[in-house]
Design a protein around this motif. Structure first.
Motif, PDB file in Angstrom:
ATOM      1  N   ASP A 180      40.401  28.935  40.038  1.00 37.97           N
ATOM      2  CA  ASP A 180      41.681  28.963  40.727  1.00 37.97           C
ATOM      3  C   ASP A 180      41.740  28.801  42.310  1.00 37.97           C
ATOM      4  O   ASP A 180      42.647  29.013  42.845  1.00 37.97           O
ATOM      5  N   TRP A 502      45.270  42.700  42.082  1.00 38.72           N
ATOM      6  CA  TRP A 502      46.259  41.436  41.856  1.00 38.72           C
ATOM      7  C   TRP A 502      47.741  41.851  41.672  1.00 38.72           C
ATOM      8  O   TRP A 502      48.266  40.843  41.252  1.00 38.72           O
ATOM      9  N   HIS A 506      49.530  37.677  42.249  1.00 36.91           N
ATOM     10  CA  HIS A 506      49.647  37.318  40.909  1.00 36.91           C
ATOM     11  C   HIS A 506      50.725  38.145  40.053  1.00 36.91           C
ATOM     12  O   HIS A 506      51.115  37.774  39.093  1.00 36.91           O
ATOM     13  N   GLU A 524      38.398  43.611  45.405  1.00 36.93           N
ATOM     14  CA  GLU A 524      39.180  42.262  45.471  1.00 36.93           C
ATOM     15  C   GLU A 524      40.778  42.332  45.563  1.00 36.93           C
ATOM     16  O   GLU A 524      41.349  42.943  44.982  1.00 36.93           O
ATOM     17  N   TRP A 613      39.508  39.395  49.148  1.00 37.95           N
ATOM     18  CA  TRP A 613      39.291  38.163  48.281  1.00 37.95           C
ATOM     19  C   TRP A 613      39.645  36.933  48.989  1.00 37.95           C
ATOM     20  O   TRP A 613      41.091  36.963  49.127  1.00 37.95           O
ATOM     21  N   TRP A 624      42.862  31.646  49.006  1.00 36.64           N
ATOM     22  CA  TRP A 624      42.992  33.003  49.633  1.00 36.64           C
ATOM     23  C   TRP A 624      41.828  33.122  50.747  1.00 36.64           C
ATOM     24  O   TRP A 624      41.529  34.260  51.265  1.00 36.64           O
TER      25      TRP A 624
HETATM   26  C1  BMA Z   1      39.731  37.316  40.643  1.00 42.36           C
HETATM   27  C2  BMA Z   1      38.591  36.817  41.336  1.00 42.36           C
HETATM   28  C3  BMA Z   1      38.374  35.271  40.822  1.00 42.36           C
HETATM   29  C4  BMA Z   1      39.804  34.556  41.176  1.00 42.36           C
HETATM   30  C5  BMA Z   1      40.537  35.477  41.957  1.00 42.36           C
HETATM   31  C6  BMA Z   1      41.897  35.000  42.414  1.00 42.36           C
HETATM   32  O1  BMA Z   1      40.201  37.165  39.189  1.00 42.36           O
HETATM   33  O2  BMA Z   1      37.468  37.493  40.445  1.00 42.36           O
HETATM   34  O3  BMA Z   1      38.098  35.180  39.293  1.00 42.36           O
HETATM   35  O4  BMA Z   1      39.507  33.450  41.975  1.00 42.36           O
HETATM   36  O5  BMA Z   1      41.006  36.714  41.577  1.00 42.36           O
HETATM   37  O6  BMA Z   1      42.664  34.890  41.076  1.00 42.36           O
END
Ligand code: BMA
Length: 822
Positions: A180, A502, A506, A524, A613, A624
């Motif tokens: 992505d 995330w 996300h 991350e 990330w 990112w």
């Molecule tokens: C996590 C990471 C990657 C991805 C990122 C952004 O899942 O480990 O796999 O690029 O988020 O979605």
């Protein structure tokens, strides 16, 4: 002496079906054409004018056919036998991926793993004079699909089983299948050096095992693996500084000088030279190897405590706050990453105050050069094994494959003091537990588990027993019934272990939700932005030059449509009309997001690290990343120096109350005053001023040090800035940037002050003043600067470029260069 002869000349390549007369007319025919080795087939196709560069415009789509074809590489080389060197190997340091090797028309070897060198004993196949070498690659895509089909059938799993994908069946860097942030360029090629190695006896491995004893001394134990060591030969280890050290016999270093990560001490080390020599003639050298040793012990604390379960690193007995980012492969065609490029990227990490990088599991075991430079600069490496976001086959056959792959790479990397931790995979456990994409199509068991819970820990116990290992990231043993835990479930739950946050981006979107993360270690989290304008210039044509053109959208794989991505930025910044607006506002929003995120985690009493990330990009894209794929700093990169400083200030606003926090994650205590002021954005007029008494901050201490009210101030007009201790600073607008009332964009005067320094004169306050030169960040030490008073300021610079453009939240500024002092 062992002789290595690189075979990097005279290579040609061709599409394979053409050779057998089965080509599809109009699509696949190519002749034998010149090739570069080491390299990748796409690069050769570009160099020969057959495909457009896949990074430009939307060429990626047009070259997908390449991955469905089989490709051959061939060369010839001269060789004559040397009786002194009777053993002869053909050594491929890396083949990408599924291929067979022919020498003088005979099949001599095969491999299916990009991560493992292939060595073939060719003593019986080499001929005196000209030799012909050929490597035939099979399409990794086709092989992956076929293996996936038969494995799923054998396991009685449905064809469309969630996340059990073709790439899971090919031991090849997973990001090459598309990610992505990355293009789908599966590719193939002789991606690492290839050579003929001739020898009598050779060193296969030198392991310098360290045991750090309670009294502060370190015990070293050197073990060497050698091939064909005749009885009159022996292995000798010499210290580069003088003196011999024993083979396979522990010895103690009293009062050792230790290796420390960036910010905690020196990166001290020493060289051990290993020789195969003869009992009789000590000057005879049949092979040698250099091993750089840094004495360092890393521990990972995962202990049940009053908040949940910790996740905290310790180095040489000292706890520290880990700061850095996630490293992805630095190019879509990893053969193109040079030592120089590694160095530049890693030096940028030091400039941004990093002490840790996570080599993410969708990528590679990086090359030796990467770890060597991390050793030298003091960057600890969290190394994932290369498995990511998928189920993996894990029957005995695959356990054997993974065991051999892991053993080779553990041996290659384990001597590096920078290596902090091994991790089984990226997010596979979290994917399984939380049933990404919906529960119905997931397999009932966690395929891959045998690898992460058995194969990898077993081989690590044998080969690198003292390094921490976690089976997956995120990981944590959260109870399922604790109502106090944040919305994440299972291994990603707050307060238990590390977290991939995330929810921002996300999940719920806006970066304000970082404020709700209860991560004990944020391994991350990130917010996407555009690459720099100069990179767009290399990627787009004129007709693409808008934030929403199909090509600009193509170079965004984040999974968010335009409306959402632009919408995230528009929550805080004005509407981006031009591509230049989009670059500027999206980068500022990313900077704000991570400023908010890093400050949140650093104020936390229990969070012990932040890995953003992501550090880098593998092609021109909106992602990112902190640096675009040319290594250009985005706005966030400059801010990270402040966010990663040992002593950091953080401004928090709740309604009319401002609180200034001070955080000390250094190893020394800090003492000083902290002040804050409110100024008018248009004029710089002072609206309020506050100061603390002397503040003391012990290492690891964080606390609020100043609190004041801004009630009565006109929100759109106010900039709050704070400074304290030696050089910690922070600033914040009271309003959203889009609602703030900025000064008009007045001309800016720039003059050469003295070598390495320029003076900048402004007539009104500026917020986020960005200097560029032909679309690239200007070569100034600082950028995206905010100055709350009109006046003269100094900026360190490498050189004054011929053209300088400047824009701030006020708009575009006219830049006037003058020779007279300001
Ligand atoms: C996590 C990471 C990657 C991805 C990122 C952004 O899942 O480990 O796999 O690029 O988020 O979605």
């Amino acid at each position: 002496m062992l002789r290595t002869t690189y075979l990097h000349h005279g290579w040609q390549f061709a599409e394979k079906s053409w050779q057998s007369g089965n080509h599809e007319i109009g699509i696949t025919k190519t002749e034998w054409l010149p090739a570069t080795v080491p390299g990748h087939v796409h690069v050769d196709l570009v160099d020969n004018g057959i495909i457009g560069h896949p990074f430009e415009r939307q060429n990626e789509i047009g070259c997908q056919w390449v991955d469905e074809k089989d490709w051959s590489y061939r060369t010839t080389f001269d060789w004559s036998p040397d009786p002194e060197l009777p053993r002869r190997l053909l050594r491929f340091e890396g083949l990408d991926t599924i291929c067979q090797v022919l020498l003088n028309g005979k099949l001599v070897g095969k491999t299916e793993n990009m991560f493992v060198p292939l060595e073939i004993d060719v003593t019986d196949f080499l001929v005196s004079g000209q030799n012909e070498l050929q490597v035939d690659f099979q399409s990794a895509v086709n092989v992956g699909i076929e293996l996936q089909r038969s494995y799923l059938t054998d396991e009685s799993l449905a064809k469309d089983t969630e996340r059990f994908v073709d790439r899971s069946f090919v031991r090849k860097a997973q990001y090459m299948f598309g990610w992505d942030w990355g293009p789908r360029l599966v590719s193939c090629g002789i991606w690492r050096p290839v050579s003929i190695v001739e020898y009598q006896a050779r060193i296969l491995d030198v392991h310098v095992a360290q045991t750090h004893l309670d009294d502060g001394s370190v015990q070293l134990h050197i073990k060497t693996e050698v091939e064909n060591l005749a009885s009159d030969l022996k292995v000798v280890h010499l210290l580069a500084t003088g003196g011999e050290v024993p083979e396979d016999e522990p010895f103690i270093i009293d009062e050792p000088e230790l290796w420390w990560p960036n910010g905690m001490g020196e990166q001290t080390g020493f060289q051990i030279l290993t020789f195969i020599t003869s009992e009789e003639d000590a000057l005879l050298e049949l092979d040698h190897r250099e091993t750089w040793v840094g004495l360092c012990k890393v521990e990972l604390l995962r202990e049940v405590d009053k908040w949940g379960e910790s996740f905290e690193f310790k180095v040489n007995g000292k706890n520290f706050w880990a700061r850095g980012a996630n490293w992805i492969p630095d190019h879509s065609f990893p053969s193109l990453v040079t030592r120089q490029r590694y160095r530049e990227q890693l030096e940028r990490c030091i400039d941004m105050g990093f002490n840790m990088l996570r080599v993410w599991g969708g990528g590679l075991y990086e090359m030796d050069e990467f770890y060597e430079i991390c050793d030298e600069l003091g960057i600890l490496v969290w190394q994932d094994f290369p498995f990511a976001c998928a189920y993996y086959p894990d029957n005995e056959h695959w356990q054997e494959i993974v065991k051999a792959e892991a053993a080779t790479n553990i041996k290659r990397i384990r001597n590096h003091p920078c290596l902090a931790i091994w991790c089984g995979n990226n997010e596979n456990l979290e994917m399984h537990v939380n049933k990404w994409g919906g529960a119905d199509k997931h397999p009932s068991r966690y395929y891959g588990e045998n690898l992460y819970d058995r194969t990898l820990p077993n081989i690590l116990a044998e080969l690198d027993p003292h390094r921490p290992y976690i089976a997956s990231s995120p990981i944590g043993n959260a109870p399922t019934d604790d109502p106090k835990i944040d919305k994440y479930k299972g291994p990603n739950a707050g307060r238990y272990g590390d977290q991939h946050c995330w929810d921002v981006w996300h999940g719920r979107g806006d970066w304000k939700f970082y404020g709700e993360s209860e991560g004990r270690f944020s391994s991350e989290y990130g917010f996407a932005s555009s690459c720099c304008t100069s990179l767009w210039e290399k990627t787009l044509t004129e007709e693409d030059w808008s934030p929403t053109s199909p090509t600009v959208r193509w170079h965004d794989k984040t999974g968010k449509g335009t409306d959402t991505f632009v919408g995230y930025v528009k929550l805080h910044y004005p509407d981006p009309v031009t591509l230049e607006d989009w670059v500027y506002y999206s980068q500022l929003n990313q900077r704000d997001a991570l400023r908010f995120g890093v400050e949140h985690y650093r104020r936390s009493e229990y969070c012990k690290g932040s890995l953003i990330w992501q550090l880098n990009d593998c092609w021109p894209v909106q992602s990112w990343a902190i640096l675009d794929s040319e290594g250009n700093y985005k706005a966030l990169a400059y801010e990270l120096r402040r966010l990663h400083a040992d002593v950091m200030l953080s401004i928090v606003r709740v309604n009319d109350t401002i609180t200034v926090w001070a955080v000390n994650d250094g190893i020394e205590p800090a003492e000083g005053f902290v002040s804050a002021r409110a100024t008018n954005l248009q004029t710089g007029e002072l609206l309020g001023e506050w100061e603390t008494e002397s503040v003391e901050l012990a290492p690891s201490e964080r606390k609020s040090v100043l609190e004041f009210s801004v009630s009565g101030l006109a929100v759109p007009d106010v900039l709050i800035s704070s400074q304290g201790f030696d050089d910690a600073t922070a600033w914040s607008l009271l309003a959203e940037p889009k609602a703030a009332r900025h000064a008009d964009p007045l001309p800016i005067l720039i003059s050469n002050h003295e070598d390495g320094l320029i003076t900048v004169k402004i007539e009104a306050p500026v917020v986020d003043l960005m200097f560029t030169s032909e679309g690239s960040p200007a070569p100034f030490q600082d950028n995206f600067v905010t100055w709350d008073q009109p006046g003269v300021y100094y900026l360190a610079c490498e050189s004054i470029p011929d053209t300088i453009e400047a824009r701030s939240l006020s708009g575009a500024h006219v830049v006037k260069k003058t020779r007279s002092p300001l």
